[in-house]
Motif scaffolding. Structure first.
Motif, PDB file in Angstrom:
ATOM      1  N   PHE A  92      -2.629   0.009  17.179  1.00 13.92           N
ATOM      2  CA  PHE A  92      -1.339  -0.433  17.763  1.00 13.92           C
ATOM      3  C   PHE A  92      -0.325   0.260  16.948  1.00 13.92           C
ATOM      4  O   PHE A  92      -0.395   1.144  16.501  1.00 13.92           O
ATOM      5  CB  PHE A  92      -1.694  -1.807  16.620  1.00 13.92           C
ATOM      6  N   ILE A  93       0.060  -0.016  17.552  1.00 15.14           N
ATOM      7  CA  ILE A  93       1.870   0.462  16.724  1.00 15.14           C
ATOM      8  C   ILE A  93       2.153  -0.583  16.721  1.00 15.14           C
ATOM      9  O   ILE A  93       2.583  -1.337  16.993  1.00 15.14           O
ATOM     10  CB  ILE A  93       2.746   1.234  18.194  1.00 15.14           C
ATOM     11  N   VAL A  94       2.689  -0.419  15.146  1.00 13.55           N
ATOM     12  CA  VAL A  94       2.826  -1.145  14.543  1.00 13.55           C
ATOM     13  C   VAL A  94       4.055  -1.033  13.836  1.00 13.55           C
ATOM     14  O   VAL A  94       4.843   0.007  12.925  1.00 13.55           O
ATOM     15  CB  VAL A  94       2.056  -1.571  13.417  1.00 13.55           C
ATOM     16  N   THR A  95       5.390  -2.312  14.227  1.00  9.80           N
ATOM     17  CA  THR A  95       6.753  -2.325  13.555  1.00  9.80           C
ATOM     18  C   THR A  95       6.647  -3.474  12.469  1.00  9.80           C
ATOM     19  O   THR A  95       7.211  -4.158  12.424  1.00  9.80           O
ATOM     20  CB  THR A  95       7.576  -2.162  14.327  1.00  9.80           C
ATOM     21  N   ALA A  96       7.149  -2.731  10.950  1.00 11.63           N
ATOM     22  CA  ALA A  96       7.217  -3.761   9.683  1.00 11.63           C
ATOM     23  C   ALA A  96       8.280  -3.837   9.930  1.00 11.63           C
ATOM     24  O   ALA A  96       9.866  -3.014   8.743  1.00 11.63           O
ATOM     25  CB  ALA A  96       6.128  -3.404   9.031  1.00 11.63           C
ATOM     26  N   PRO A  97       9.189  -4.876   9.366  1.00 14.01           N
ATOM     27  CA  PRO A  97      10.877  -4.889   9.207  1.00 14.01           C
ATOM     28  C   PRO A  97      10.805  -4.794   8.086  1.00 14.01           C
ATOM     29  O   PRO A  97      10.113  -4.918   6.809  1.00 14.01           O
ATOM     30  CB  PRO A  97      11.211  -6.176   9.148  1.00 14.01           C
ATOM     31  N   TRP A  98      11.879  -4.148   6.973  1.00 11.12           N
ATOM     32  CA  TRP A  98      11.927  -4.155   5.953  1.00 11.12           C
ATOM     33  C   TRP A  98      13.679  -4.904   5.795  1.00 11.12           C
ATOM     34  O   TRP A  98      13.739  -6.150   6.598  1.00 11.12           O
ATOM     35  CB  TRP A  98      13.332  -2.955   5.946  1.00 11.12           C
ATOM     36  N   HIS A  99      12.987  -6.364   4.287  1.00 12.89           N
ATOM     37  CA  HIS A  99      13.254  -7.329   3.819  1.00 12.89           C
ATOM     38  C   HIS A  99      13.468  -6.639   1.956  1.00 12.89           C
ATOM     39  O   HIS A  99      12.605  -6.626   1.373  1.00 12.89           O
ATOM     40  CB  HIS A  99      12.697  -8.774   3.963  1.00 12.89           C
TER      41      HIS A  99
ATOM     42  N   VAL B 130       3.952  -3.471   2.840  1.00 13.46           N
ATOM     43  CA  VAL B 130       5.497  -3.393   3.499  1.00 13.46           C
ATOM     44  C   VAL B 130       6.419  -2.475   3.301  1.00 13.46           C
ATOM     45  O   VAL B 130       5.891  -1.666   2.978  1.00 13.46           O
ATOM     46  CB  VAL B 130       5.891  -4.925   2.638  1.00 13.46           C
ATOM     47  N   ALA B 131       7.612  -2.708   4.330  1.00  7.28           N
ATOM     48  CA  ALA B 131       8.245  -1.423   5.041  1.00  7.28           C
ATOM     49  C   ALA B 131       9.288  -1.601   3.389  1.00  7.28           C
ATOM     50  O   ALA B 131       9.585  -2.219   3.220  1.00  7.28           O
ATOM     51  CB  ALA B 131       9.024  -2.043   6.169  1.00  7.28           C
ATOM     52  N   ALA B 132       9.043   0.483   2.961  1.00  9.50           N
ATOM     53  CA  ALA B 132      10.040   0.099   2.797  1.00  9.50           C
ATOM     54  C   ALA B 132      11.312   1.407   1.657  1.00  9.50           C
ATOM     55  O   ALA B 132      11.687   1.873   3.340  1.00  9.50           O
ATOM     56  CB  ALA B 132       8.956   1.000   0.860  1.00  9.50           C
ATOM     57  N   GLY B 133      11.864   2.345   1.109  1.00  6.19           N
ATOM     58  CA  GLY B 133      12.839   2.265   1.524  1.00  6.19           C
ATOM     59  C   GLY B 133      14.049   2.155   2.308  1.00  6.19           C
ATOM     60  O   GLY B 133      15.292   2.949   2.665  1.00  6.19           O
ATOM     61  N   GLY B 134      14.883   0.793   2.192  1.00  5.67           N
ATOM     62  CA  GLY B 134      16.091   0.797   3.273  1.00  5.67           C
ATOM     63  C   GLY B 134      15.833   0.283   4.858  1.00  5.67           C
ATOM     64  O   GLY B 134      16.877  -0.012   5.535  1.00  5.67           O
ATOM     65  N   LYS B 135      14.392   0.781   5.300  1.00  4.80           N
ATOM     66  CA  LYS B 135      14.594   1.047   7.068  1.00  4.80           C
ATOM     67  C   LYS B 135      12.773  -0.068   7.275  1.00  4.80           C
ATOM     68  O   LYS B 135      12.087  -0.074   6.419  1.00  4.80           O
ATOM     69  CB  LYS B 135      15.035   1.723   6.890  1.00  4.80           C
ATOM     70  N   GLU B 136      12.716  -0.189   8.415  1.00  3.04           N
ATOM     71  CA  GLU B 136      11.540  -0.654   9.238  1.00  3.04           C
ATOM     72  C   GLU B 136      10.992   0.954   8.988  1.00  3.04           C
ATOM     73  O   GLU B 136      11.116   1.564   9.103  1.00  3.04           O
ATOM     74  CB  GLU B 136      11.703  -1.175  10.647  1.00  3.04           C
ATOM     75  N   CYS B 137       9.849  -0.025   9.168  1.00  2.00           N
ATOM     76  CA  CYS B 137       8.728   1.437   9.363  1.00  2.00           C
ATOM     77  C   CYS B 137       7.688   1.049  10.175  1.00  2.00           C
ATOM     78  O   CYS B 137       7.640  -0.098  10.575  1.00  2.00           O
ATOM     79  CB  CYS B 137       7.514   0.701   8.202  1.00  2.00           C
TER      80      CYS B 137
ATOM     81  N   LEU C 245       6.375   2.720   3.766  1.00  2.00           N
ATOM     82  CA  LEU C 245       5.213   1.932   3.810  1.00  2.00           C
ATOM     83  C   LEU C 245       5.068   2.056   2.252  1.00  2.00           C
ATOM     84  O   LEU C 245       4.641   2.323   2.019  1.00  2.00           O
ATOM     85  CB  LEU C 245       4.285   2.264   5.325  1.00  2.00           C
ATOM     86  N   LEU C 246       5.592   0.936   1.835  1.00  2.00           N
ATOM     87  CA  LEU C 246       4.069   0.208   0.587  1.00  2.00           C
ATOM     88  C   LEU C 246       3.114  -0.054   0.597  1.00  2.00           C
ATOM     89  O   LEU C 246       2.652  -1.497   1.071  1.00  2.00           O
ATOM     90  CB  LEU C 246       5.381  -0.656  -0.022  1.00  2.00           C
ATOM     91  N   VAL C 247       1.793   0.289   0.073  1.00  2.00           N
ATOM     92  CA  VAL C 247       0.881   0.364   0.831  1.00  2.00           C
ATOM     93  C   VAL C 247      -0.075  -0.363  -0.340  1.00  2.00           C
ATOM     94  O   VAL C 247       0.563   0.512  -1.699  1.00  2.00           O
ATOM     95  CB  VAL C 247      -0.172   1.200   0.993  1.00  2.00           C
ATOM     96  N   GLN C 248      -1.029  -1.342  -0.724  1.00  2.00           N
ATOM     97  CA  GLN C 248      -1.294  -1.968  -1.719  1.00  2.00           C
ATOM     98  C   GLN C 248      -2.678  -2.109  -1.578  1.00  2.00           C
ATOM     99  O   GLN C 248      -2.977  -3.215  -0.465  1.00  2.00           O
ATOM    100  CB  GLN C 248      -0.471  -3.181  -2.543  1.00  2.00           C
ATOM    101  N   MET C 249      -3.956  -1.743  -1.872  1.00  2.00           N
ATOM    102  CA  MET C 249      -5.241  -1.486  -1.697  1.00  2.00           C
ATOM    103  C   MET C 249      -5.575  -2.080  -3.410  1.00  2.00           C
ATOM    104  O   MET C 249      -5.727  -0.787  -4.154  1.00  2.00           O
ATOM    105  CB  MET C 249      -5.589   0.320  -1.754  1.00  2.00           C
ATOM    106  N   GLU C 250      -5.933  -4.043  -3.111  1.00  2.00           N
ATOM    107  CA  GLU C 250      -6.188  -4.224  -4.399  1.00  2.00           C
ATOM    108  C   GLU C 250      -5.207  -3.776  -5.890  1.00  2.00           C
ATOM    109  O   GLU C 250      -4.617  -4.328  -5.215  1.00  2.00           O
ATOM    110  CB  GLU C 250      -7.607  -3.799  -5.033  1.00  2.00           C
ATOM    111  N   ASN C 251      -5.790  -2.913  -6.471  1.00  2.00           N
ATOM    112  CA  ASN C 251      -4.875  -2.808  -7.813  1.00  2.00           C
ATOM    113  C   ASN C 251      -4.447  -1.846  -7.297  1.00  2.00           C
ATOM    114  O   ASN C 251      -3.913  -1.029  -8.303  1.00  2.00           O
ATOM    115  CB  ASN C 251      -5.766  -2.943  -8.896  1.00  2.00           C
ATOM    116  N   HIS C 252      -4.011  -0.825  -5.742  1.00  2.00           N
ATOM    117  CA  HIS C 252      -3.761   0.195  -6.399  1.00  2.00           C
ATOM    118  C   HIS C 252      -2.243   0.788  -5.320  1.00  2.00           C
ATOM    119  O   HIS C 252      -2.707  -0.449  -3.961  1.00  2.00           O
ATOM    120  CB  HIS C 252      -4.427   1.877  -5.925  1.00  2.00           C
ATOM    121  N   THR C 253      -1.420   1.065  -5.854  1.00  2.00           N
ATOM    122  CA  THR C 253      -0.142   1.176  -4.894  1.00  2.00           C
ATOM    123  C   THR C 253       0.581   2.200  -4.293  1.00  2.00           C
ATOM    124  O   THR C 253       0.140   3.532  -5.363  1.00  2.00           O
ATOM    125  CB  THR C 253       0.936   0.063  -5.484  1.00  2.00           C
TER     126      THR C 253
END
Length: 195
Positions: free
Chosen positions: A112-119, A173-180, A145-153
């Protein structure tokens, strides 16, 4: 996703479940949701997460694209997907997926090409986590992209990638002020499609 499409997918799930003589409890367990959540999804009362659809397709023994479109993939050799095209899937929190190989049957991976919106609130709120059998590879094409793997971010930037056992809880989730925008390749479990 528009209501008409949600209802069509829900009907396909219900019909296949009944043909296979599976209960709503069987499907809820396979999809990792409560029976009430499953019932609402099968009734078309709520939108589906990607993980829910993926796990239902595995349990029902059908291709993900067949569940989404009502048509089975027919190609066995190769397919080309041009930039900006593919089978569009809109999922949770505005995530947009373009399935890049939906016409190939018996796939061992779902690209997939995934577009994650930033909020802004997503960067500080708990990230929704899910899991499914198999493995996944994500390559960041643009944005962060802010990624959480169980207890790791972790924060991934353009050009970074992550490969993981998707049987562990994960979310992003997208991070840094714009979509990822990222390439996500979901690989099926070695246990088989109905594991």
């Amino acid at each position: 996703m528009e209501k008409k499409l949600i209802l069509e997918i829900a009907e396909r799930i219900r019909a296949l479940r009944e043909i296979l003589d599976l209960t709503e409890a069987d499907m809820a367990a396979a999809a990792g949701v409560t029976e009430e959540e499953y019932h609402a999804a099968e009734a078309g009362d709520v939108d589906f997460s990607f993980t829910f659809l993926y796990l239902c397709a595995e349990k029902l023994g059908v291709d993900l694209s067949e569940l989404l479109t009502g048509r089975a993939p027919t190609l066995s050799f190769y397919t080309i997907t041009r930039k900006g095209h593919g089978l569009p899937i809109e999922r949770r929190q505005g995530f947009k997926y373009l399935h890049l190989a939906h016409l190939i049957r018996d796939r061992i991976a779902e690209p997939f090409i995934v577009t994650a919106p930033w909020h802004a609130e997503n960067e500080t709120a708990p990230i929704a986590l899910s899991s499914h059998e198999g493995q996944e590879f994500d390559l960041i094409l643009s944005g962060d992209l802010l990624v959480q793997m169980e207890n790791h971010t972790e924060v991934l930037h353009e050009g970074d990638s992550i490969y993981y056992d998707s049987g562990h809880k994960h979310g992003m989730v997208a991070a840094g002020g714009k979509e990822c925008v990222f390439l996500a390749v979901v690989m099926k479990s070695e246990k088989g499609e109905n594991a």
